[in-house]
Design an enzyme around this catalytic site. Structure first.
Site, PDB file in Angstrom:
ATOM      1  N   ASN A 127      -3.863   1.066   8.562  1.00 24.48           N
ATOM      2  CA  ASN A 127      -4.939   1.587   7.719  1.00 24.48           C
ATOM      3  C   ASN A 127      -4.794   1.198   6.251  1.00 24.48           C
ATOM      4  O   ASN A 127      -5.473   1.733   5.390  1.00 24.48           O
ATOM      5  CB  ASN A 127      -5.065   3.110   7.874  1.00 24.48           C
ATOM      6  CG  ASN A 127      -3.852   3.848   7.375  1.00 24.48           C
ATOM      7  OD1 ASN A 127      -2.782   3.264   7.223  1.00 24.48           O
ATOM      8  ND2 ASN A 127      -3.995   5.135   7.117  1.00 24.48           N
ATOM      9  N   CYS A 128      -3.932   0.240   5.952  1.00 24.69           N
ATOM     10  CA  CYS A 128      -3.710  -0.220   4.576  1.00 24.69           C
ATOM     11  C   CYS A 128      -4.631  -1.408   4.282  1.00 24.69           C
ATOM     12  O   CYS A 128      -4.597  -2.413   4.996  1.00 24.69           O
ATOM     13  CB  CYS A 128      -2.241  -0.624   4.407  1.00 24.69           C
ATOM     14  SG  CYS A 128      -1.881  -1.368   2.817  1.00 24.69           S
ATOM     15  N   ASP A 129      -5.446  -1.290   3.247  1.00 24.34           N
ATOM     16  CA  ASP A 129      -6.377  -2.360   2.877  1.00 24.34           C
ATOM     17  C   ASP A 129      -5.661  -3.673   2.579  1.00 24.34           C
ATOM     18  O   ASP A 129      -6.133  -4.749   2.939  1.00 24.34           O
ATOM     19  CB  ASP A 129      -7.205  -1.966   1.648  1.00 24.34           C
ATOM     20  CG  ASP A 129      -8.226  -0.886   1.972  1.00 24.34           C
ATOM     21  OD1 ASP A 129      -8.574  -0.741   3.170  1.00 24.34           O
ATOM     22  OD2 ASP A 129      -8.666  -0.183   1.052  1.00 24.34           O
TER      23      ASP A 129
END
Length: 129
Positions: free
Chosen positions: A11-13
Site C-alpha cells: 500500500n506504499c505509493d
C-alpha cells in the site's frame, strides 16, 4: 531468472511507482512484501552492515514516532553497528518486529548492491544496463 528483488509494502505509493518503473522497462524482478512475507534477522543484518542506520531507517515515519525512546535509541546511527562493524542484535530485532521503519522500497540487485528509496533515474539506468 530473477536477478532483482524489490522489498516494500503493497500500500506504499513509492513502492507502486518503483514496481511500475521496473515493469515499464521490462525488468524482471521478484517482489517481497515486508508485511506478508516478513523479514529475517539475517537479511536485516546484511542490510545494516554495509550502511548506517540513517540510510535504512525512516525517522519521519509514523512507526518511528510510535517507538519507545529505548527502541529509538537502539536504532541511532552510533549504536546500530558495534566496534567490529556488526549490526546490533537489538536494532535488528526492532526492525524485524517493525519492518515499516525501513525506507521504501529496498531494491537488491544481482550483485548484492542495495538501492534504498525510489529514484527514477537510478531505476531507468537499470534498464539500460
Amino acid at each position: 531468472n530473477v536477478l532483482i528483488t524489490l522489498y516494500g509494502i503493497s500500500n506504499c505509493d513509492t513502492v507502486r511507482k518503483a514496481k511500475k518503473c521496473l515493469a515499464a522497462q521490462g525488468i524482471d524482478f521478484h517482489y517481497h512484501d515486508f508485511r506478508k512475507d516478513g523479514l529475517s534477522p539475517e537479511l536485516v543484518s546484511a542490510w545494516l552492515n554495509p550502511m548506517s542506520a540513517d540510510k535504512l531507517i525512516n525517522r519521519r515515519s509514523t512507526t518511528w514516532k510510535s517507538l519507545s525512546k529505548a527502541d529509538q535509541a537502539s536504532l541511532s546511527a552510533s549504536t546500530v553497528n558495534d566496534d567490529s562493524g556488526k549490526a546490533n542484535e537489538l536494532a535488528i530485532n526492532v526492525i524485524v518486529a517493525q519492518p515499516t521503519l525501513i525506507k521504501r522500497p529496498v531494491l537488491v540487485l544481482s550483485n548484492g548492491e542495495l538501492v534504498i528509496g525510489f529514484c527514477e533515474t537510478i531505476y531507468q539506468q537499470l534498464g539500460e544496463a
